[in-house]
Each structure stands twice: as C-alpha cells, then as structure tokens.
Scaffold this motif. Sequence first.
Motif, mmCIF file in Angstrom:
data_model
loop_
_atom_site.group_PDB
_atom_site.id
_atom_site.type_symbol
_atom_site.label_atom_id
_atom_site.label_comp_id
_atom_site.label_asym_id
_atom_site.label_seq_id
_atom_site.Cartn_x
_atom_site.Cartn_y
_atom_site.Cartn_z
ATOM 1 N N GLU A 25 -21.737 -9.835 -36.093
ATOM 2 C CA GLU A 25 -22.499 -8.614 -36.343
ATOM 3 C C GLU A 25 -22.505 -7.690 -35.132
ATOM 4 O OE1 GLU A 25 -26.375 -9.655 -37.651
ATOM 5 O OE2 GLU A 25 -25.700 -10.595 -39.520
ATOM 6 N N GLU A 26 -22.480 -8.267 -33.935
ATOM 7 C CA GLU A 26 -22.584 -7.450 -32.727
ATOM 8 C C GLU A 26 -21.246 -6.828 -32.360
ATOM 9 O OE1 GLU A 26 -24.158 -7.833 -28.093
ATOM 10 O OE2 GLU A 26 -24.157 -9.568 -29.424
ATOM 11 N N HIS A 27 -20.154 -7.567 -32.571
ATOM 12 C CA HIS A 27 -18.843 -7.082 -32.170
ATOM 13 C C HIS A 27 -17.849 -7.199 -33.332
ATOM 14 C CE1 HIS A 27 -20.591 -8.576 -28.257
ATOM 15 N NE2 HIS A 27 -20.332 -7.320 -27.981
ATOM 16 N N PRO A 28 -17.995 -6.386 -34.364
ATOM 17 C CA PRO A 28 -16.993 -6.412 -35.443
ATOM 18 C C PRO A 28 -15.638 -5.998 -34.885
ATOM 19 C CG PRO A 28 -18.409 -4.472 -35.616
ATOM 20 C CD PRO A 28 -19.010 -5.338 -34.556
ATOM 21 N N VAL A 29 -14.565 -6.575 -35.401
ATOM 22 C CA VAL A 29 -13.245 -6.303 -34.846
ATOM 23 C C VAL A 29 -12.378 -5.567 -35.853
ATOM 24 C CG1 VAL A 29 -13.288 -8.261 -33.278
ATOM 25 C CG2 VAL A 29 -12.395 -8.575 -35.588
ATOM 26 N N PRO A 30 -11.495 -4.699 -35.366
ATOM 27 C CA PRO A 30 -10.559 -3.999 -36.246
ATOM 28 C C PRO A 30 -9.398 -4.922 -36.608
ATOM 29 C CG PRO A 30 -10.151 -3.413 -33.962
ATOM 30 C CD PRO A 30 -11.357 -4.315 -33.956
ATOM 31 N N ARG A 31 -8.406 -4.390 -37.314
ATOM 32 C CA ARG A 31 -7.203 -5.161 -37.612
ATOM 33 C C ARG A 31 -6.447 -5.426 -36.314
ATOM 34 N NH1 ARG A 31 -5.359 -5.518 -42.860
ATOM 35 N NH2 ARG A 31 -3.229 -5.785 -42.084
ATOM 36 N N LEU A 32 -6.134 -6.684 -36.074
ATOM 37 C CA LEU A 32 -5.473 -7.075 -34.833
ATOM 38 C C LEU A 32 -4.325 -8.023 -35.137
ATOM 39 C CD1 LEU A 32 -8.690 -7.811 -32.748
ATOM 40 C CD2 LEU A 32 -7.228 -5.797 -32.517
ATOM 41 N N GLY A 33 -3.298 -7.982 -34.306
ATOM 42 C CA GLY A 33 -2.161 -8.865 -34.481
ATOM 43 C C GLY A 33 -2.380 -10.201 -33.792
ATOM 44 N N THR A 34 -1.736 -11.230 -34.310
ATOM 45 C CA THR A 34 -1.787 -12.549 -33.681
ATOM 46 C C THR A 34 -0.376 -13.053 -33.446
ATOM 47 O OG1 THR A 34 -1.873 -13.687 -35.816
ATOM 48 C CG2 THR A 34 -3.981 -13.148 -34.791
ATOM 49 N N ALA A 35 -0.220 -13.821 -32.371
ATOM 50 C CA ALA A 35 1.048 -14.471 -32.040
ATOM 51 C C ALA A 35 0.737 -15.560 -31.040
ATOM 52 C CB ALA A 35 2.063 -13.476 -31.469
ATOM 53 N N TRP A 36 1.603 -16.565 -30.970
ATOM 54 C CA TRP A 36 1.356 -17.679 -30.059
ATOM 55 C C TRP A 36 1.254 -17.167 -28.632
ATOM 56 C CZ3 TRP A 36 -0.307 -22.392 -30.858
ATOM 57 C CH2 TRP A 36 -0.260 -23.305 -29.803
ATOM 58 N N GLY A 37 0.185 -17.532 -27.949
ATOM 59 C CA GLY A 37 -0.017 -17.092 -26.570
ATOM 60 C C GLY A 37 -1.462 -16.704 -26.335
ATOM 61 N N PHE A 38 -1.726 -16.181 -25.148
ATOM 62 C CA PHE A 38 -3.103 -15.847 -24.786
ATOM 63 C C PHE A 38 -3.122 -14.732 -23.754
ATOM 64 C CE2 PHE A 38 -7.004 -16.537 -22.208
ATOM 65 C CZ PHE A 38 -7.941 -16.340 -23.208
ATOM 66 N N ALA A 39 -4.125 -13.868 -23.883
ATOM 67 C CA ALA A 39 -4.419 -12.849 -22.874
ATOM 68 C C ALA A 39 -5.840 -12.376 -23.090
ATOM 69 C CB ALA A 39 -3.457 -11.669 -22.978
ATOM 70 N N MET A 64 -4.848 -3.877 -27.569
ATOM 71 C CA MET A 64 -5.674 -3.217 -26.558
ATOM 72 C C MET A 64 -6.109 -1.839 -27.033
ATOM 73 S SD MET A 64 -3.712 -4.402 -23.033
ATOM 74 C CE MET A 64 -4.825 -3.531 -21.928
ATOM 75 N N ASP A 65 -5.173 -1.105 -27.645
ATOM 76 C CA ASP A 65 -5.503 0.221 -28.167
ATOM 77 C C ASP A 65 -6.570 0.119 -29.252
ATOM 78 O OD1 ASP A 65 -4.909 3.156 -28.454
ATOM 79 O OD2 ASP A 65 -4.352 2.495 -30.465
ATOM 80 N N ALA A 66 -6.421 -0.844 -30.172
ATOM 81 C CA ALA A 66 -7.389 -1.014 -31.252
ATOM 82 C C ALA A 66 -8.767 -1.392 -30.726
ATOM 83 C CB ALA A 66 -6.888 -2.072 -32.234
ATOM 84 N N LEU A 67 -8.795 -2.084 -29.605
ATOM 85 C CA LEU A 67 -10.054 -2.533 -29.004
ATOM 86 C C LEU A 67 -10.603 -1.536 -27.989
ATOM 87 C CD1 LEU A 67 -8.992 -6.258 -28.610
ATOM 88 C CD2 LEU A 67 -10.861 -5.436 -30.057
ATOM 89 N N GLY A 68 -9.936 -0.401 -27.837
ATOM 90 C CA GLY A 68 -10.427 0.646 -26.943
ATOM 91 C C GLY A 68 -10.224 0.360 -25.478
#
Length: 249
Positions: A25-39, A64-68
């Motif tokens: 509820e506090e941090h709704p997320v937009p459409r984001l891509g997933t792939a093996w890895g981390f950052a 990053m763009d989608a998350l501002g």
Amino acid sequence: MAHAEAGRRIRVTVVADNNGPVPDEEHPVPRLGTAWGFACVVETGDERILFDTGSDGAMLIANMDALGIDPTGIDALVISHEHWDHVGGIDALLDAGARPVAYVPRSFTDEFRHGLAARITVVEVTEPAEVGVRAHSTGELGTSIVEQALVVRSAVGPVVMTGCAHPGIARIVRSAVSGDRPALVMGGFHLKDATEHEIAATVEELRTLGVVRVAPTHCTGDAARTRFALEFGDDHIPVGVGTVIEVDA
C-alpha cells in the motif's frame, strides 16, 4: 553530490531482480522488467549508490526510469563480483550519462578494470574502504569467487547489502558488522542449491549474529526464502524488483 530529498531515511530500491514486484500500500510499483541478476539503489541522504547492475542493461535503465531514478544522479557504483548477472548493466548505465565513481575488487580481471577505468574513475578495493559518507565496502572476501559487500551505517545498526554471497552469507555478515547488531541483511544469499540442513544452519547463524531483519532475494532460492519468512516472521521482508525499504538514518 548531495541529495537532501532522501531526508533522514536511508532508502533502498531494488531496480533489477529475477523476482517480480511485491506491491504494497505504501509503495505501489509500476510495470517493471525482471531478469536473472540483482541491482539496487541506496539513497543515504548524502549520496546515491548503485549496488550491482543486474544482467540486462536496457531493463535496468527502463526500471530506473519507471521508478523515478535518474541514472545521472548516481554518485557511486559498487560491484559485488564479476559475474554477468551483476555487471551486465554497466555499459547501459554509462551510456545513459551516469558518471559514478566505481568501487571494484582488485581481483577483477584486468580487462574489466581497465575497460571501466577508460570511462569513469575506478577505485580498486582489497581491504575495507569508505564509499561516500555513510557506507563502506567490506573489502574482498572469499577465495574461489571473490566478492565485496556494501555496508551502510544507520541509526539502528548496519545495513548489509550482498550480491550473491558466494563466500557465505554468515561469513559476509560477520566480517561486515564487527560485532554490531545488523539492522538489515539484504540481497542474494546464494542458497538456491542448499539442502534443508544448510538453510536451517544459515538461518541460525544469522540469528546468532543478531540480524534484526532479512530481505533475501535473487539467488537465495524459494526454499530458503520460505524458511527465512517462517523463522523471521514480520522481520522477513518479501523482495522483488521495485521493492522499497527504508531505514532510519
């Protein structure tokens, strides 16, 4: 470069992961891509640090763009280890205009270090090293796969960020906190192929080290994530791309 908007909270945003978004509820997320890895991006109030870059550069920048999050606002880049799923987004990051100071283990290949140094300032890390005002690297840990972790100092204790924890998550935490009680341990714990006994032993070790909260993701594996959720209860944070975690600075 100071970023006062982060205020008195340390803010960690997962910008690349193989686990999908976990909206709340506090941090709704937009459409984001997933792939093996981390950052993830760590905002301390004094600087923005990008810890690892995932495997897919175009996806990293799109997320990053989608998350501002503006890539040009990244002050420091910390790479945990030289595996494709953690370094794959570097070229796209720099092509997007980012010019951070990069902190990389000295044991990385000459090709990687020299290639990166041709584009941005590189700090070669062997021993623990300061990263900006509030964070430091653990220095090189492990033998067959050398890795560094990032430690952020907060008002409630150290926050430990790991890429894959190849040297062992408990060993990394023990090296990172110098006897302090870790407020949060987050990232890949490298337990995806571990037995139930190994997972249970790791949970117990982190409990013994006084870890308050855990946010395992990436290569931790579903079985281990389930066990951490069971053992840590409300102090287990479900993590996927887009997850935002805040800690008192």
